[in-house]
Scaffold this motif. Structure first.
Motif, PDB file in Angstrom:
ATOM      1  N   GLY A 139       0.800  -1.220   0.000  1.00 33.73           N
ATOM      2  CA  GLY A 139       0.000   0.000   0.000  1.00 33.73           C
ATOM      3  C   GLY A 139       0.836   1.274   0.000  1.00 33.73           C
ATOM      4  O   GLY A 139       0.350   2.329   0.393  1.00 33.73           O
ATOM      5  N   CYS A 140       2.076   1.188  -0.471  1.00 35.04           N
ATOM      6  CA  CYS A 140       2.892   2.406  -0.481  1.00 35.04           C
ATOM      7  C   CYS A 140       2.852   3.087  -1.843  1.00 35.04           C
ATOM      8  O   CYS A 140       3.590   4.015  -2.109  1.00 35.04           O
ATOM      9  N   GLY A 141       1.992   2.621  -2.729  1.00 35.06           N
ATOM     10  CA  GLY A 141       1.879   3.315  -4.019  1.00 35.06           C
ATOM     11  C   GLY A 141       2.636   2.638  -5.136  1.00 35.06           C
ATOM     12  O   GLY A 141       2.756   3.173  -6.230  1.00 35.06           O
ATOM     13  N   LYS A 142       3.106   1.408  -4.881  1.00 32.83           N
ATOM     14  CA  LYS A 142       3.873   0.708  -5.919  1.00 32.83           C
ATOM     15  C   LYS A 142       2.988   0.364  -7.115  1.00 32.83           C
ATOM     16  O   LYS A 142       3.387   0.546  -8.261  1.00 32.83           O
ATOM     17  N   THR A 143       1.789  -0.141  -6.827  1.00 31.22           N
ATOM     18  CA  THR A 143       0.881  -0.501  -7.919  1.00 31.22           C
ATOM     19  C   THR A 143       0.503   0.737  -8.732  1.00 31.22           C
ATOM     20  O   THR A 143       0.455   0.698  -9.962  1.00 31.22           O
ATOM     21  N   THR A 144       0.249   1.839  -8.033  1.00 31.32           N
ATOM     22  CA  THR A 144      -0.062   3.101  -8.714  1.00 31.32           C
ATOM     23  C   THR A 144       1.074   3.484  -9.655  1.00 31.32           C
ATOM     24  O   THR A 144       0.846   3.895 -10.794  1.00 31.32           O
ATOM     25  N   LEU A 145       2.297   3.315  -9.183  1.00 31.50           N
ATOM     26  CA  LEU A 145       3.461   3.669 -10.005  1.00 31.50           C
ATOM     27  C   LEU A 145       3.496   2.816 -11.285  1.00 31.50           C
ATOM     28  O   LEU A 145       3.722   3.338 -12.376  1.00 31.50           O
ATOM     29  N   LEU A 146       3.232   1.513 -11.144  1.00 28.94           N
ATOM     30  CA  LEU A 146       3.209   0.647 -12.331  1.00 28.94           C
ATOM     31  C   LEU A 146       2.111   1.085 -13.302  1.00 28.94           C
ATOM     32  O   LEU A 146       2.328   1.136 -14.515  1.00 28.94           O
ATOM     33  N   LEU A 155      16.224 -11.471  -8.400  1.00 19.57           N
ATOM     34  CA  LEU A 155      15.877 -11.135  -9.779  1.00 19.57           C
ATOM     35  C   LEU A 155      16.557  -9.886 -10.330  1.00 19.57           C
ATOM     36  O   LEU A 155      16.910  -9.840 -11.510  1.00 19.57           O
ATOM     37  N   ALA A 156      16.728  -8.869  -9.478  1.00 23.91           N
ATOM     38  CA  ALA A 156      16.939  -7.531 -10.023  1.00 23.91           C
ATOM     39  C   ALA A 156      18.396  -7.160 -10.259  1.00 23.91           C
ATOM     40  O   ALA A 156      19.298  -7.683  -9.621  1.00 23.91           O
ATOM     41  N   ASP A 157      18.584  -6.243 -11.240  1.00 27.22           N
ATOM     42  CA  ASP A 157      19.877  -5.579 -11.381  1.00 27.22           C
ATOM     43  C   ASP A 157      19.969  -4.428 -10.392  1.00 27.22           C
ATOM     44  O   ASP A 157      21.029  -4.127  -9.872  1.00 27.22           O
ATOM     45  N   GLU A 158      18.829  -3.787 -10.208  1.00 30.15           N
ATOM     46  CA  GLU A 158      18.796  -2.650  -9.290  1.00 30.15           C
ATOM     47  C   GLU A 158      17.551  -2.742  -8.431  1.00 30.15           C
ATOM     48  O   GLU A 158      16.490  -3.134  -8.902  1.00 30.15           O
ATOM     49  N   VAL A 159      17.716  -2.386  -7.155  1.00 25.64           N
ATOM     50  CA  VAL A 159      16.590  -2.400  -6.227  1.00 25.64           C
ATOM     51  C   VAL A 159      16.385  -0.991  -5.680  1.00 25.64           C
ATOM     52  O   VAL A 159      17.331  -0.367  -5.204  1.00 25.64           O
ATOM     53  N   TYR A 160      15.158  -0.501  -5.814  1.00 24.72           N
ATOM     54  CA  TYR A 160      14.820   0.782  -5.194  1.00 24.72           C
ATOM     55  C   TYR A 160      13.927   0.501  -4.005  1.00 24.72           C
ATOM     56  O   TYR A 160      12.916  -0.182  -4.120  1.00 24.72           O
ATOM     57  N   VAL A 161      14.323   1.035  -2.852  1.00 23.69           N
ATOM     58  CA  VAL A 161      13.483   0.874  -1.669  1.00 23.69           C
ATOM     59  C   VAL A 161      12.650   2.139  -1.517  1.00 23.69           C
ATOM     60  O   VAL A 161      13.172   3.257  -1.581  1.00 23.69           O
ATOM     61  N   LEU A 162      11.331   1.945  -1.367  1.00 23.07           N
ATOM     62  CA  LEU A 162      10.418   3.083  -1.241  1.00 23.07           C
ATOM     63  C   LEU A 162       9.938   3.226   0.192  1.00 23.07           C
ATOM     64  O   LEU A 162       9.775   2.237   0.909  1.00 23.07           O
ATOM     65  N   THR A 163       9.702   4.468   0.602  1.00 21.72           N
ATOM     66  CA  THR A 163       9.115   4.695   1.926  1.00 21.72           C
ATOM     67  C   THR A 163       7.603   4.572   1.797  1.00 21.72           C
ATOM     68  O   THR A 163       7.058   4.741   0.724  1.00 21.72           O
ATOM     69  N   PRO A 164       6.911   4.280   2.917  1.00 22.16           N
ATOM     70  CA  PRO A 164       5.443   4.258   2.833  1.00 22.16           C
ATOM     71  C   PRO A 164       4.894   5.666   2.678  1.00 22.16           C
ATOM     72  O   PRO A 164       5.609   6.632   2.816  1.00 22.16           O
ATOM     73  N   LYS A 165       3.577   5.723   2.406  1.00 21.59           N
ATOM     74  CA  LYS A 165       2.823   6.923   2.040  1.00 21.59           C
ATOM     75  C   LYS A 165       3.359   8.241   2.575  1.00 21.59           C
ATOM     76  O   LYS A 165       3.433   8.382   3.779  1.00 21.59           O
TER      77      LYS A 165
END
Lengths: 251, 240
Positions: free
Chosen positions: B41-48, B192-202
């Motif tokens: 629920g931190c907005g990842k789906t919205t970003l996609l 899986l990833a070459d790069e990982v971005y960690v996101l903060t919640p809302k």
């Protein structure tokens, strides 16, 4: 399961029997064939009808009119329903028209049609105006109920409209279409007979019923009524069987 | 600039008064795999959805995705219940693939996802995991340059998850695309990833960025080098 089917059959038989008993008693109480003929008189008359020359011509005239009227209504309703469901502008535009048509008494439609058209066209016109809004409304509702997540998926994968229509929208609205077809076909026979009574085409059950009424042949009115009921039930059953087979096969 | 590299700049998105994305900027290199890691629920789906063009950002823009075919593995499978597994794949493919190649392509990806046995089954007859694999086969079979995946390996048991990840990486190596996927599982991201971005919640902003230099072949769920990185990222996620 089997026991309950057997029980249901017994209840149905009881129901039919009760109907005939009440009918016979009522006919006896009234005591005048011209007002209420009893079942025996009615079915004797029905037998006479079936073996008379014109019966099949009248029946097939009404059947073909009804089926053509229904088919036209169904196709037009499907088309307009799809347009209205897919494009809200269409729905807004046509909503008022459909509401007006639906609110107009069928008798008013018949009377106007009598002024405008010859008798065959009257019956088709009226059936169309009564059944077509019903189909349209169901299809519109069905299209609107298609899961927005599926629509989004189809949009993302750039599925072209013909593919989306044929593979997504039509199967999704099938239950709505089936409900609309069943209700519409039932309504078709009712309206068709009313239109035939007033338009008085040369061939047709409604016209025969009116003639019988004019000559106070009440048993014949009853007999024709039974014919119409049987027709209606017959198509209802056919439709139900088709729906059972085609619908929800993937469940 | 390579054809399937793309850039997000200053993406902001709110739902009513709830701000879910607050000025996100990042560049995804062509044919790389990028993980967006963050709490649910931190907005990842919205970003996609914004990358896919299904939603528009309030501010900011996505450049480099215009008109490119995109596959999207949604969080739920989104299959058409009235079409068989193979027909579901054909539904998205038939307008983009020559008819003569259609059946072969469908069969290939179903086989890769180990669901050939369900080719002619209707989705309702499948388990949740099987449906998810059908959706993945559909996303991979679609001739896209960009692949977006929303929690692609969730609700799978560990061994199946690992098997599918391996399979996915093989398919990706055979037909590389630019991949962005979101997850809340650091291990999945690291495998899986070459790069990982960690996101903060809302609202979501970038908290940290990790480049994974370990060759993919050496990445096993139990590899020590991965576990150390996993610990570090887990610590970041828990801090909030």
């Amino acid at each position: 399961m089997r026991a309950s089917i057997g029980k249901n059959k017994a209840v149905t038989a009881g129901s039919i029997l009760t109907l005939f008993v009440v009918w016979s008693l009522a006919a006896k109480w009234v005591g005048k064939e011209i007002i209420l003929p009893n079942p025996v008189v009615t079915f004797t008359q029905l037998y006479r009808l079936l073996t008379s020359g014109g019966f099949w011509t009248h029946l097939s005239a009404t059947l073909s009119r009804g089926l053509v009227g229904f088919a036209l209504s169904f196709l037009a309703g499907l088309l307009l329903g799809l347009l209205s469901g897919l494009r809200p502008g269409f729905e807004t535009f046509f909503r008022l028209w459909l509401t007006v048509i639906r609110s107009t008494p069928s008798m008013a439609l018949i009377l106007l049609a009598l002024i405008w058209f010859e008798s065959n066209a009257v019956t088709l016109f009226v059936t169309f105006l009564v059944v077509f809004p019903l189909i349209t409304q169901n299809v519109t509702e069905g299209v609107r109920q298609v899961d927005p997540r599926l629509k989004e998926m189809a949009r993302l994968y750039r599925v072209r409209f013909p593919t989306a229509l044929y593979r997504m929208y039509l199967p999704a609205i099938l239950p709505y279409l089936a409900t609309a077809a069943a209700a519409g076909l039932g309504l078709t026979w009712k309206v068709m007979i009313a239109a035939e009574v007033l338009a008085y085409p040369r061939w047709g059950i409604g016209a025969r019923m009116d003639t019988a009424r004019t000559y106070l042949q009440t048993p014949e009115v009853f007999a024709w009524t039974i014919v119409v009921i049987v027709v209606s039930l017959f198509f209802d059953r056919i439709l139900a069987a088709l729906i059972r087979k085609r619908l929800l096969y993937w469940e | 600039m390579n054809q399937s590299e793309f850039t997000l700049s200053g993406i902001t998105k709110s739902y009513g008064s709830l701000r879910v994305l607050a000025g996100l900027s990042l560049t995804v290199k062509a044919n790389s795999i990028v993980a967006l890691l963050g709490p649910s629920g931190c907005g990842k789906t919205t970003l996609l959805s914004i990358i896919a063009g299904l939603k528009s950002p309030d501010q900011g823009q996505v450049t480099g995705v215009e008109d490119k075919p995109i596959s999207y593995l949604f969080q739920e499978p989104r299959l058409l219940d009235w079409l068989t597994v193979a027909e579901n794949l054909a539904f998205v493919l038939k307008d983009h693939i020559p008819r003569s190649e259609l059946a072969e392509r469908i069969d290939y990806y179903l086989e890769q996802m180990a669901i050939t046995a369900y080719r002619d089954a209707y989705p309702r007859k499948l388990s949740g995991g099987q449906r998810q694999r059908v959706a993945m086969a559909r996303a991979l079979a679609y001739p896209s340059r960009i692949l977006l995946m929303d929690e692609p390996f969730k609700s799978l048991d560990l061994s199946l998850k690992w098997a599918l990840i391996t399979r996915f990486l093989q398919l990706w190596a055979a037909d590389p695309r630019t991949v962005v996927f979101v997850t809340h599982d650091p291990k999945e991201a690291l495998l899986l990833a070459d790069e990982v971005y960690v996101l903060t919640p809302k609202p979501a902003v970038l908290q940290s960025h990790h480049v994974i230099n370990i060759p993919r072949l050496e990445r096993k769920p139990t590899a020590l080098s991965l576990l150390q990185l996993e610990q570090k990222i887990t610590a970041e996620l828990i801090r909030d």
